[in-house]
Every structure is written in structure tokens, then in C-alpha cells.
Scaffold this motif. Structure first.
Motif, PDB file in Angstrom:
ATOM      1  N   ARG A 132       0.861  -1.311  -0.064  1.00 57.11           N
ATOM      2  CA  ARG A 132       0.029  -0.039  -0.089  1.00 57.11           C
ATOM      3  C   ARG A 132       0.712   1.558   0.262  1.00 57.11           C
ATOM      4  O   ARG A 132       0.550   2.173  -0.674  1.00 57.11           O
ATOM      5  CB  ARG A 132      -0.994  -0.072   1.241  1.00 57.11           C
ATOM      6  N   SER A 133       2.001   1.201   0.804  1.00 54.27           N
ATOM      7  CA  SER A 133       2.831   2.450   0.778  1.00 54.27           C
ATOM      8  C   SER A 133       3.608   2.535  -0.463  1.00 54.27           C
ATOM      9  O   SER A 133       3.621   3.599  -1.109  1.00 54.27           O
ATOM     10  CB  SER A 133       3.870   2.295   1.878  1.00 54.27           C
ATOM     11  N   THR A 134       4.071   1.456  -1.272  1.00 49.85           N
ATOM     12  CA  THR A 134       4.345   1.683  -2.575  1.00 49.85           C
ATOM     13  C   THR A 134       3.629   2.126  -3.628  1.00 49.85           C
ATOM     14  O   THR A 134       3.812   3.025  -4.482  1.00 49.85           O
ATOM     15  CB  THR A 134       4.949   0.487  -2.872  1.00 49.85           C
ATOM     16  N   VAL A 135       2.158   1.823  -3.490  1.00 45.21           N
ATOM     17  CA  VAL A 135       1.140   2.250  -4.293  1.00 45.21           C
ATOM     18  C   VAL A 135       0.725   3.792  -4.175  1.00 45.21           C
ATOM     19  O   VAL A 135       0.647   4.625  -5.005  1.00 45.21           O
ATOM     20  CB  VAL A 135      -0.310   1.503  -4.317  1.00 45.21           C
ATOM     21  N   ASP A 136       0.877   4.004  -2.964  1.00 47.86           N
ATOM     22  CA  ASP A 136       0.773   5.711  -2.461  1.00 47.86           C
ATOM     23  C   ASP A 136       1.925   6.358  -3.150  1.00 47.86           C
ATOM     24  O   ASP A 136       1.594   7.357  -3.728  1.00 47.86           O
ATOM     25  CB  ASP A 136       0.461   5.826  -1.040  1.00 47.86           C
ATOM     26  N   LEU A 137       3.040   5.857  -2.875  1.00 47.56           N
ATOM     27  CA  LEU A 137       4.096   6.753  -3.569  1.00 47.56           C
ATOM     28  C   LEU A 137       4.148   6.878  -5.292  1.00 47.56           C
ATOM     29  O   LEU A 137       4.355   7.780  -5.722  1.00 47.56           O
ATOM     30  CB  LEU A 137       5.507   5.989  -3.102  1.00 47.56           C
ATOM     31  N   LEU A 138       3.807   5.868  -5.719  1.00 53.57           N
ATOM     32  CA  LEU A 138       3.639   5.747  -6.845  1.00 53.57           C
ATOM     33  C   LEU A 138       2.655   6.745  -7.457  1.00 53.57           C
ATOM     34  O   LEU A 138       2.718   7.324  -8.685  1.00 53.57           O
ATOM     35  CB  LEU A 138       3.264   4.314  -7.517  1.00 53.57           C
ATOM     36  N   ALA A 139       1.332   6.834  -6.924  1.00 52.30           N
ATOM     37  CA  ALA A 139       0.367   7.592  -7.139  1.00 52.30           C
ATOM     38  C   ALA A 139       0.907   9.047  -7.299  1.00 52.30           C
ATOM     39  O   ALA A 139       0.597   9.890  -7.906  1.00 52.30           O
ATOM     40  CB  ALA A 139      -0.759   7.501  -6.315  1.00 52.30           C
ATOM     41  N   ALA A 140       1.547   9.303  -6.134  1.00 50.60           N
ATOM     42  CA  ALA A 140       2.182  10.695  -5.977  1.00 50.60           C
ATOM     43  C   ALA A 140       3.028  11.113  -6.919  1.00 50.60           C
ATOM     44  O   ALA A 140       3.168  12.144  -7.348  1.00 50.60           O
ATOM     45  CB  ALA A 140       2.680  10.740  -4.392  1.00 50.60           C
ATOM     46  N   GLU A 141       3.962  10.276  -7.312  1.00 46.06           N
ATOM     47  CA  GLU A 141       4.849  10.588  -8.317  1.00 46.06           C
ATOM     48  C   GLU A 141       4.421  10.906  -9.618  1.00 46.06           C
ATOM     49  O   GLU A 141       4.760  11.696 -10.429  1.00 46.06           O
ATOM     50  CB  GLU A 141       6.067   9.438  -8.410  1.00 46.06           C
ATOM     51  N   LEU A 142       3.372  10.018  -9.996  1.00 44.42           N
ATOM     52  CA  LEU A 142       2.508  10.226 -11.236  1.00 44.42           C
ATOM     53  C   LEU A 142       1.726  11.480 -11.330  1.00 44.42           C
ATOM     54  O   LEU A 142       1.516  11.962 -12.499  1.00 44.42           O
ATOM     55  CB  LEU A 142       1.731   8.783 -11.610  1.00 44.42           C
ATOM     56  N   LEU A 143       1.043  11.812 -10.072  1.00 47.09           N
ATOM     57  CA  LEU A 143       0.283  13.018 -10.154  1.00 47.09           C
ATOM     58  C   LEU A 143       0.969  14.220 -10.187  1.00 47.09           C
ATOM     59  O   LEU A 143       0.582  15.215 -10.694  1.00 47.09           O
ATOM     60  CB  LEU A 143      -0.679  12.775  -9.072  1.00 47.09           C
ATOM     61  N   ARG A 144       2.320  14.079  -9.497  1.00 47.94           N
ATOM     62  CA  ARG A 144       3.008  15.451  -9.408  1.00 47.94           C
ATOM     63  C   ARG A 144       4.494  14.976  -9.856  1.00 47.94           C
ATOM     64  O   ARG A 144       5.417  14.753  -8.793  1.00 47.94           O
ATOM     65  CB  ARG A 144       2.958  15.838  -7.779  1.00 47.94           C
ATOM     66  N   PRO A 145       4.774  14.624 -11.105  1.00 48.00           N
ATOM     67  CA  PRO A 145       6.055  14.544 -11.546  1.00 48.00           C
ATOM     68  C   PRO A 145       7.119  15.572 -11.158  1.00 48.00           C
ATOM     69  O   PRO A 145       6.487  16.702 -11.346  1.00 48.00           O
ATOM     70  CB  PRO A 145       5.806  14.169 -12.897  1.00 48.00           C
ATOM     71  N   GLY A 146       8.230  15.314 -11.077  1.00 49.66           N
ATOM     72  CA  GLY A 146       9.293  16.265 -10.753  1.00 49.66           C
ATOM     73  C   GLY A 146      10.660  15.664 -11.232  1.00 49.66           C
ATOM     74  O   GLY A 146      10.786  14.644 -12.054  1.00 49.66           O
ATOM     75  N   LEU A 147      11.649  16.188 -10.829  1.00 51.92           N
ATOM     76  CA  LEU A 147      12.967  15.838 -11.303  1.00 51.92           C
ATOM     77  C   LEU A 147      13.268  14.158 -10.822  1.00 51.92           C
ATOM     78  O   LEU A 147      13.236  13.943  -9.497  1.00 51.92           O
ATOM     79  CB  LEU A 147      14.040  16.685 -10.559  1.00 51.92           C
ATOM     80  N   GLY A 148      13.650  13.667 -11.663  1.00 55.54           N
ATOM     81  CA  GLY A 148      13.973  11.976 -11.501  1.00 55.54           C
ATOM     82  C   GLY A 148      12.774  11.181 -11.431  1.00 55.54           C
ATOM     83  O   GLY A 148      13.092   9.962 -11.297  1.00 55.54           O
TER      84      GLY A 148
END
Length: 298
Positions: free
Chosen positions: A137-153
Motif C-alpha cells: 500500500r505504501s508503494t502504491v501511494d508513492l507511485l500515485a504521488a509521483e505520477l500525479l506530481r512528477p518532478g526531477l527524477g
């Protein structure tokens, strides 16, 4: 040696393909079969239902992960009665798809190496539905955050998180006292023999030496290994050596004689014969074929 990580590193080829898609009810989308791939669906927001081509519909909620180990066709929808759209969803889109909507899903696939399907994956059912533990679940949350708010890297972070989703999903599945390969990974005798094969594929293992590593006599060890993995110790050793060789051919330029030596063959001819028996291509042709496939993907 972590058998699960080792297996996935060898049999998966290239980067996972993915698309973030938002839906507003009513909606239904048909996904075609993807031979030679492990499909995945992650519900990042809302609810939906997955309808396999042959099986019971699976209701999904936020945070749920579904693996389709055999790349089977299926429908994803807001409701089982909603007719699917005529167009096909492409997980390898050139442009980012819209992410608005009551339901948001991550759809994609892990490409498997040619003839690289490990029996560990083939042992899985058509649909693996996991609500997941805290790590998943934590990994899915991190993935969602990264996809919705992409940044450097982001281009480096997303594939790494997708790998974690796959690993945590399979770890969760096999930890639940599953038969077959789940039992093989938990069995102290068989797991020690598997660890030996994976750690030192070039070593001249025999059934007797593997049985000794597992702490059991030869005949009962061979029966136990075959029963849990679906292959005799000798057949599994040869299969793993050729699978390891295929990875070396795809990912390095070392000479064929060196590849043969790394997987336990002193004779390049004997290695080539065994390799062609498994992959139906000579090692040199396999390497050229893999290089051409990489060029097409890039």
C-alpha cells in the motif's frame, strides 16, 4: 541469494510500460491479451470491477493491485453490466492520458524475456487480486504521488516503484501458504537447493550434491523437489543455466565461450546445443535477435 528477486531480474525484459487513466461513470474498457507479459492494474482512486474472459468478476477499491501473470484479456469497468467501449486501451501511449475522473487506475505490463517465463509465474492463476499489506500500500501511494506530481527524477523513480509493486505483490501472494512454488520457496530442503543452483549455476551440481545441500538423501530429495517445482533437479538446473545464459547474451557483449563457462559448460559446442534446445535459436542468433528487439523498442 533471494530467489524471487533473482527470478524476476532474469525473466523480465526492458522497462515496464504504464499509463495513468481517469474514468467517469458509466465506463468500461476492454484490454486485449498481451502474450509474453505480466499485466497489472492498480486502483489509485475510486472503485471498479475487473471482468476476466473466463472467471468471476473481481471488485476493486482504492489501493488494490491486480496482476495478470499470463497477460489475459479482460474488461475494467465501473459496473459489471456496463458495455465496454469499442476501442482498445494502449498501455504504451506516446502522450500522457487524462487523469481526471471519479476512478483513476494505473494500467500496464511487464515484458518477459523470450521463452523466459519462470515456472514460478506460470504457477499463478489468471487473476491475482491483492489488497496488500502495508509495504504494498505504501508503494502504491508513492507511485500515485509521483505520477500525479512528477518532478526531477520521475523517469527513474516510476520504473523502480513499479518493480517494487511487482515484488511486493508476489511476496504477498507466496507468503499466504500457497501450494506449488509458494511451498517450494518455504520448504527448507528445496529452497536451499534452489539457492545453491541460483548462486552457483556453473558448479557441477548433481542430484546427490543438491540433496546433500538440502540435508536429505538423494531419492526423497528428488521426489520432493520435483513435486514442489514441477521439474526434476537436473531439468531445473539446465533450465536455469540457459535462462541465465540468455540474460548474459541480451545484456552483455562477452564472448560465447565466456557465457558458456559462466553457466557450467567447458565446451562451447555443448553449450550451444543445450541453448538451442531451449530457445530454438543458436546463441549467436539469439543475441542478434535480442539486439534487434532492443533497437525497435528504443
Amino acid at each position: 541469494m533471494d530467489i524471487l528477486s533473482d527470478v524476476l531480474a532474469v525473466v523480465r525484459a526492458g522497462r515496464p510500460r504504464s499509463a495513468l487513466v481517469g474514468w467517469d461513470a458509466p465506463w468500461a474498457q476492454r484490454f486485449p491479451p498481451v502474450p509474453g507479459a505480466v499485466g497489472f492494474r492498480v486502483v489509485l482512486r475510486g472503485e471498479c470491477v475487473l471482468i476476466p474472459s473466463d472467471g468471476v468478476p473481481v471488485r476493486l477499491g482504492t489501493g488494490d493491485v491486480v496482476l495478470l501473470p499470463h497477460g489475459g484479456t479482460h474488461v475494467l469497468a465501473d459496473h459489471a453490466d456496463t458495455p465496454p467501449a469499442t476501442e482498445v486501451c494502449d498501455p504504451d501511449l506516446a502522450e500522457p492520458p487524462p487523469v481526471h475522473g471519479d476512478t483513476m487506475t494505473l494500467c500496464g505490463a511487464y515484458e518477459l524475456a523470450p521463452a523466459g517465463g519462470h515456472p514460478l509465474l506460470r504457477d499463478l492463476p489468471e487473476v491475482v487480486h491483492l489488497s496488500g499489506g502495508p509495504e504494498l500500500r505504501s508503494t502504491v501511494d508513492l507511485l500515485a504521488a509521483e505520477l500525479l506530481r512528477p518532478g526531477l527524477g520521475t523517469d527513474g523513480v516510476v520504473p523502480a516503484l513499479l518493480d517494487l509493486v511487482l515484488l511486493y505483490a508476489l511476496r504477498t501472494w507466496f507468503a499466504e501458504r500457497r501450494p506449488g512454488w509458494g511451498a517450494a520457496l518455504r520448504d527448507p530442503v528445496v529452497s536451499r537447493a534452489l539457492e545453491a543452483i541460483h548462486t552457483e549455476p556453473a558448479r557441477p551440481w548433481t542430484v546427490a550434491s543438491l540433496a546433500e545441500r538440502g540435508g536429505l538423501s538423494r531419492a526423497p530429495f528428488a521426489r520432493r523437489f520435483t513435486e514442489l517445482t514441477g521439474r526434476s533437479p537436473g531439468r531445473y538446473l539446465t533450465w536455469w543455466r540457459m535462462t541465465t545464459a540468455a540474460r548474459l547474451l541480451r545484456e552483455s557483449d562477452v564472448p560465447l565461450a565466456v557465457v558458456a563457462e559462466k553457466v557450467g559448460y567447458r565446451s562451447e559446442f555443448a553449450f550451444a546445443t543445450a541453448f538451442k534446445r531451449q530457445y530454438e535459436l543458436a546463441p549467436g542468433r539469439y543475441r542478434r535477435f535480442a539486439a534487434g528487439a532492443r533497437d525497435v523498442r528504443s
